[in-house]
Scaffold this active site. Structure first.
Site, PDB file in Angstrom:
ATOM      1  CD  GLU A 177      37.854  49.387  34.991  1.00  0.00           C
ATOM      2  OE1 GLU A 177      37.128  49.070  34.044  1.00  0.00           O
ATOM      3  OE2 GLU A 177      37.413  49.938  36.016  1.00  0.00           O
ATOM      4  CD  GLU A 258      37.146  53.992  37.178  1.00  0.00           C
ATOM      5  OE1 GLU A 258      37.997  54.132  36.281  1.00  0.00           O
ATOM      6  OE2 GLU A 258      36.115  53.301  37.059  1.00  0.00           O
TER       7      GLU A 258
END
Length: 864
Positions: A177, A258
C-alpha cells in the site's frame, strides 16, 4: 457415450422449521462444460502480517493444532498460499516485524521473528503451499530499489529463506500500500532476481487499493509489462461488481492480494464465501488472500486495532485456548477439493450467477486421471446481503431467494464417467455464537458431509439450495475432504502474578506474551559481563515507516493482555547512547512513550541514574556512568488511575493516569509496557526479571448470542441527500449504523449508513447540517480520515475555513472539515478541524457497521 437417465439431487439445507424448503422457489438451469477452461486457479490463502506475535507462546500441542487447522491438507482450512511480511523493524498495523538485518554492517539473521518460522511450519504440513513475501516497512539504512543495495535486500531475504529454512519463495512484492511502484524499481528487481538465479520468483504488484497502474501495462512488449508476474489488488471488488475493462485485456493473473479484513462471526464467513465466488464471476480474480489468517494478539474487547479480523483467533496462549471461526470452514469448501494449477470454467460455461441470487464457480484438474477422466469441483454460495457484508464493502443491496432449484447438465466428462459426486455443506445463521465448535446451541452447520450423489453418464442433476448456504460438489474421491476438530482447552485468565526472567530465550526471539509496538525487543547476550541473555531493544534508528507509523515515536512492547490495574516491576539496563533510556509503563495502543512533562504513561531512567515520570524527575546518587548499572523500576497503577513510581524499592513520584471514559467499553484499553530508546549503534537498552500483578480487562470472545428476535417493520427508506442529525443512540436503527470503507488510522474512505449504503457523507455540500450525497468515487468531499487514537473524523479535501460555525465561508484559509457536534444544536455539522471536544467521536469501524457516538452530547449521528 452417455447414459440416458437424469438424476435428481435435493440438498435441503434446513436449520430449523422456519427455514424449510420452499417448493415454489426460484428455478433455473446451467450447463457445466468440463472442457470450457479459462483462467488458471492460484489458490485461497492469507496473510501473516503483524497479527500473530503470540503464536509461539502457545503450548506445543495447541500450537501444532492451530497450524494444522490452517495448513494441513484435508483437515480444516488447508490454505494454499501464505503471504508473509518481510519484516522491516517498523510498526505494520498491529505490531512490529523484526528485520533480518537491523544495521547494514551487522550479519543477517534469518531466525528472527516468526514469519519464516511460520512458513516452514506451513511447508511441513503442505509442501505444495505457495509462499509470497512483501515488505511493509524497511530498516533505516534501506536505500530504495533504485540501486544494487536495495535489490540485494530482497534477494538476500529470498536466499536466506532457502538456505536457513529450506523455503522456496514463489512470489515477492515491492511494498504494501505504497502506491504504484515506479517502473524502474520493478524492472531492476526483476533483473536482479534473474541474475541471482531466481527466475521462478514472480513479482506481484502494485498491492494497492486502486487501479492506477494502468499506464504501465499499455505496451505488452515493454520491460515493465514483462517484469510483472501477477497483478495484486486489495479488495478489488469492494465497491463494484466489475473491474476496469482494460484489466480484462491484460494477460496477467489478477489476485485479491489482501482481502477479507472482517469480524469473524457468521457474517464474516458469509463475506468470505461471497467474495471467493464473486472474485472470479465478476472480476476474473484467481487468488484470494485474507488479512489475516490468525489473530494471535489481544484483540477482541481489548481496544487494539482490527478487533476480531482473523480467519481464526488465538488470544489466550497461557491457557492454550483458541477459536476456529466460520471463515476457516468456508475456506475448506474450496481448498480441500482443488489445487493451485487447476483451471476455472468460464462464466456461462461452468461458472456464473444463480437464478435466485448467489453465484457458482467450477474448477477442473486439467490432468486426466488413470481412467482418462477430468475431475471437477463445483462451489455454490447463496449468501444474502445482510449476512455477507465485508468490512470495506460498499455494494448496493441485493436479494437472494429463500430457496432455489437449479438443474445442472455436465458435459464432456470423459471416457469413463464418474459414478458419484461428493457433497459438503455449510449453512450460516445470523446471531449464532462466534465459536462454531463450542458446545452451544448453534443453528449454523459447518462443512458437513452429505451422502454421495450417484450420477449416470447424462450428468444431469438438480440441486435445491437454501439461502445463506455454501455447497461443494466434487468428483474427487474419499482421499480428499476432511473435518477435524481438535480438543481445545477452556480459556482462563492471564496468570496472576506473572514472572519472567527474560533470560531464557534463544537469540533473536522475543519475550513470551510480548507484542512489540515500535522497535524490536529480542534476546541477545548482555553487555553486563554476566554471560546471560536478556531482552533487548535491538533497532538502532527509527525505520522507514509504513503509513507514517512514526507517530509512535519510541520503541515499546506490550506484555500480556489488556489490564484494569497493574503492579509492574522490571530490572532495566539503559542504553548509553546520547538520550538513551529504558523503562516501564502502562497505556493504550498508540501512546507515545517518551519522557516529556506531559507524558503520564512511561517511567524511564537513563544510564546516569536520572529518572523521569509524569513531569517529575530526579537522580539516583552514586551511579558510575561508565559501568553497566541495572535499576529495578516498579510502577503501581490503581483502578482509579493513580500511579506510584519506585526505583530500587524507593518511592520517587506519583501521578494520575487519564484513563479514557471509553475504557469501560473495551476501547483504548491499557497494557503493561516495556519502553526504550533507539540504540543509535552505541548500546542497547536491556530488560530482565519482569513481574506483573494485574487485574485483567475482559478480552475473551463474546458469550453466545441468543436467537435474534423476530424482525420488526423496516424503517422508512432514507433518501440520498439526507441531513445528519444527533439523536438518542439506537443500535437497532440502520439509519444510525455507519460503515467506513477506509482503515482506522490509515487509508481514507467513505461513510454511509446501513439504511442507505449508496449515500455518502459529503464535506463539500455547502449547507448545515452535514448532508449525504450519492456516493461517487470522483467526489473529493466524500473521502474521510478516521483514527480511534485521535477520535476525530476529518475530510481529506479542504474548504474555506468557517468563521464562525454558522456563517458563510468568509475566510480565505483552506481547512480540513471535521464532524462537529454542538450542544445547542440537534444536527451534526462540519467545522474547521480544531481537535476540541465537539469533534471527539466513539466509533468502531472493525464491526462493519457501528454507531458514531458523540462524547460531548451523548448522542449518535443518524441520517434522516
Amino acid at each position: 457415450m452417455s447414459r440416458s437417465a437424469a438424476v435428481v439431487i435435493v440438498l435441503a439445507l434446513i436449520c430449523d422449521d422456519a427455514r424449510a424448503r420452499d417448493e415454489d422457489g426460484e428455478t433455473g438451469s446451467a450447463s457445466i462444460d468440463i472442457t470450457a477452461t479459462g483462467k488458471k486457479y492460484h489458490g485461497i490463502g492469507g496473510l501473516s502480517n503483524s497479527c500473530m506475535p503470540w503464536i509461539r507462546s502457545f503450548p506445543q500441542k495447541q500450537q501444532d493444532d492451530i497450524l494444522d487447522v490452517l495448513f494441513k491438507p484435508n483437515y480444516a482450512a488447508a490454505l494454499q498460499i501464505l503471504k508473509i511480511e518481510i519484516g522491516g523493524d517498523g510498526h505494520s498495523t498491529i505490531n512490529t516485524e523484526s528485520c533480518y538485518q537491523h544495521a547494514l554492517d551487522e550479519e543477517p539473521d534469518f531466525t528472527r521473528g516468526w514469519e519464516l518460522w511460520l512458513a516452514s511450519e506451513a511447508k511441513k504440513r503442505n509442501p505444495d503451499i505457495l509462499i509470497f513475501g512483501l515488505p511493509w516497512s524497511f530498516p533505516y539504512w534501506f536505500p530504495g530499489l533504485g540501486n544494487a543495495t536495495g535489490v540485494k535486500y530482497y534477494i538476500d531475504w529470498i536466499q536466506g529463506a532457502k538456505t536457513i529454512w529450506n523455503i522456496t519463495v514463489d512470489f515477492v512484492g515491492i511494498k504494501n500500500e505504497a502506491g504504484v511502484p515506479a517502473p524502474d524499481e520493478v524492472v531492476q528487481l526483476r533483473q536482479g532476481l534473474d541474475t541471482a538465479g531466481l527466475q521462478h520468483v514472480q513479482i506481484v504488484t502494485p498491492d494497492t487499493h486502486d487501479f492506477s497502474i494502468a499506464p504501465q501495462l499499455s505496451d505488452p512488449t515493454s520491460a515493465i509489462y514483462k517484469a510483472i508476474g501477477v497483478l495484486g489488488f486489495h479488495e478489488p471488488l469492494r465497491t463494484t461488481q466489475d473491474l476496469p475493462s482494460w484489466l480484462h485485456t491484460v494477460d496477467k493473473p489478477i489476485w485479491s492480494s489482501e482481502a477479507y479484513t472482517t469480524f469473524s462471526d457468521t457474517n464474516g464467513g458469509g463475506c468470505w464465501a461471497r467474495a471467493l465466488n464473486w472474485g472470479f464471476v465478476y472480476g476474473n480474480v484467481t487468488a484470494h488472500l485474507a488479512w489475516n489468517i490468525l489473530q494471535a494478539y489481544p484483540s477482541v474487547g481489548s481496544g487494539m486495532d482490527y478487533s476480531g479480523h482473523g480467519l481464526m483467533w488465538a488470544e489466550s496462549p497461557w491457557s492454550g485456548h483458541y477459536t476456529i471461526n466460520s471463515p476457516i470452514w468456508v475456506s475448506a469448501h474450496y481448498t480441500q477439493f482443488t489445487k493451485p494449477g487447476w483451471q476455472y470454467l468460464r462464466v456461462g460455461e461452468g461458472s456464473g450467477e444463480l437464478p435466485g441470487g448467489g453465484t457458482y464457480v467450477s474448477l477442473v484438474d486439467t490432468t486426466p486421471d488413470s481412467n482418462g477422466n477430468t475431475h471437477f469441483t463445483l462451489v455454490l454460495q447463496t449468501m444474502e446481503y445482510s449476512l455477507s457484508k465485508c468490512f470495506k464493502d460498499t455494494h448496493a443491496p441485493f436479494t437472494v431467494a429463500p430457496s432455489q432449484t437449479i438443474t445442472f447438465q455436465l458435459r464432456n466428462l470423459g471416457p469413463v464417467p464418474h459414478t458419484s459426486l461428493r457433497v459438503r455443506t455449510t449453512v450460516l445463521v445470523a446471531g449464532d455464537p462466534i465459536d462454531p465448535i463450542h458446545p452451544y446451541t448453534a443453528r449454523s452447520t459447518f462443512f458437513e458431509q452429505q451422502p454421495n450423489i450417484p450420477i449416470d453418464a447424462s450428468g444431469t442433476f438438480r440441486v435445491t439450495l437454501q439461502v445463506n448456504s455454501i455447497v461443494t460438489i466434487t468428483s474427487l474421491g474419499n482421499s480428499t475432504g476432511g473435518k477435524v476438530v481438535p480438543i481445545i482447552p477452556n480459556s482462563t485468565s492471564f496468570p496472576n502474578p506473572y514472572a519472567d526472567t527474560l533470560t531464557t530465550y534463544a537469540v533473536g526471539q522475543g519475550g513470551r506474551f510480548c507484542n512489540d509496538q515500535q522497535g524490536v525487543f529480542e534476546s541477545a547476550l548482555s553487555r553486563d559481563g554476566s554471560g546471560r541473555h536478556t531482552l533487548q531493544q535491538s533497532v538502532p534508528h527509527e525505520p522507514l515507516e509504513w503509513h507514517a507509523w512514526g507517530k509512535l515515536l519510541y520503541p515499546h512492547t506490550f506484555v500480556g493482555p489488556a489490564i484494569q490495574t497493574a503492579n509492574i516491576s522490571c530490572a532495566v539496563l539503559p542504553s548509553m547512547a546520547p538520550g538513551g533510556f529504558a523503562g516501564i509503563g502502562v497505556g493504550p495502543q498508540g501512546t507515545q512513550p517518551i519522557y516529556t512533562p506531559s507524558n503520564t504513561y512511561s517511567f524511564v531512567i537513563n544510564a546516569s541514574g536520572h529518572w523521569y515520570f509524569a513531569g517529575a524527575s530526579g537522580a539516583i546518587p552514586g551511579v558510575v556512568v561508565a559501568q553497566p548499572t541495572w535499576f529495578v523500576l516498579r510502577l503501581e497503577v490503581s483502578a482509579a488511575g493513580r500511579a506510584v513510581a519506585y526505583v530500587d524499592g524507593i518511592r520517587v513520584a506519583q501521578s494520575q493516569y487519564k484513563k479514557p471514559p471509553a475504557m469501560q467499553h473495551g476501547s483504548d484499553a491499557y497494557f503493561c509496557q516495556l519502553v526504550a530508546s533507539y540504540s543509535l549503534g552505541v548500546s542497547r537498552s536491556e530488560f530482565q526479571n519482569l513481574t506483573l500483578q494485574l487485574e485483567q480487562y475482559p478480552t475473551s470472545a463474546p458469550s453466545p448470542a441468543p436467537p435474534p428476535p423476530a424482525p420488526g417493520p423496516p424503517p422508512p427508506p432514507v433518501p440520498v441527500g439526507s441531513g445528519l442529525q444527533l439523536v438518542p443512540c439506537n443500535s437497532s436503527d440502520p439509519r444510525q449504523l455507519w460503515t467506513f470503507t477506509g482503515e482506522d488510522g490509515g487509508e481514507a474512505g467513505r461513510f454511509s449508513t446501513a439504511a442507505a449504503p449508496l449515500a455518502c457523507v459529503d464535506a463539500l455540500v455547502s449547507q448545515q447540517p452535514a448532508h449525504t450525497a450519492p456516493c461517487n468515487a470522483s467526489r473529493p468531499g466524500q473521502v474521510w480520515l478516521f483514527s480511534t487514537k485521535t477520535a476525530t473524523i476529518a475530510s481529506v479535501a479542504t474548504a474555506p475555513c468557517e468563521a464562525p460555525h454558522d456563517s458563510l465561508y468568509a475566510a480565505t484559509k483552506q481547512c480540513h472539515m471535521c464532524f462537529d457536534a454542538q450542544p445547542t444544536k440537534a444536527h451534526m455539522g462540519l467545522f474547521d478541524c480544531k481537535a476540541n471536544q465537539n469533534q471527539v467521536w466513539i466509533f468502531d469501524p472493525s464491526q462493519g457497521s457501528s454507531l458514531i457516538h458523540s462524547k460531548r452530547v451523548n448522542k449518535c449521528i443518524g441520517s434522516f
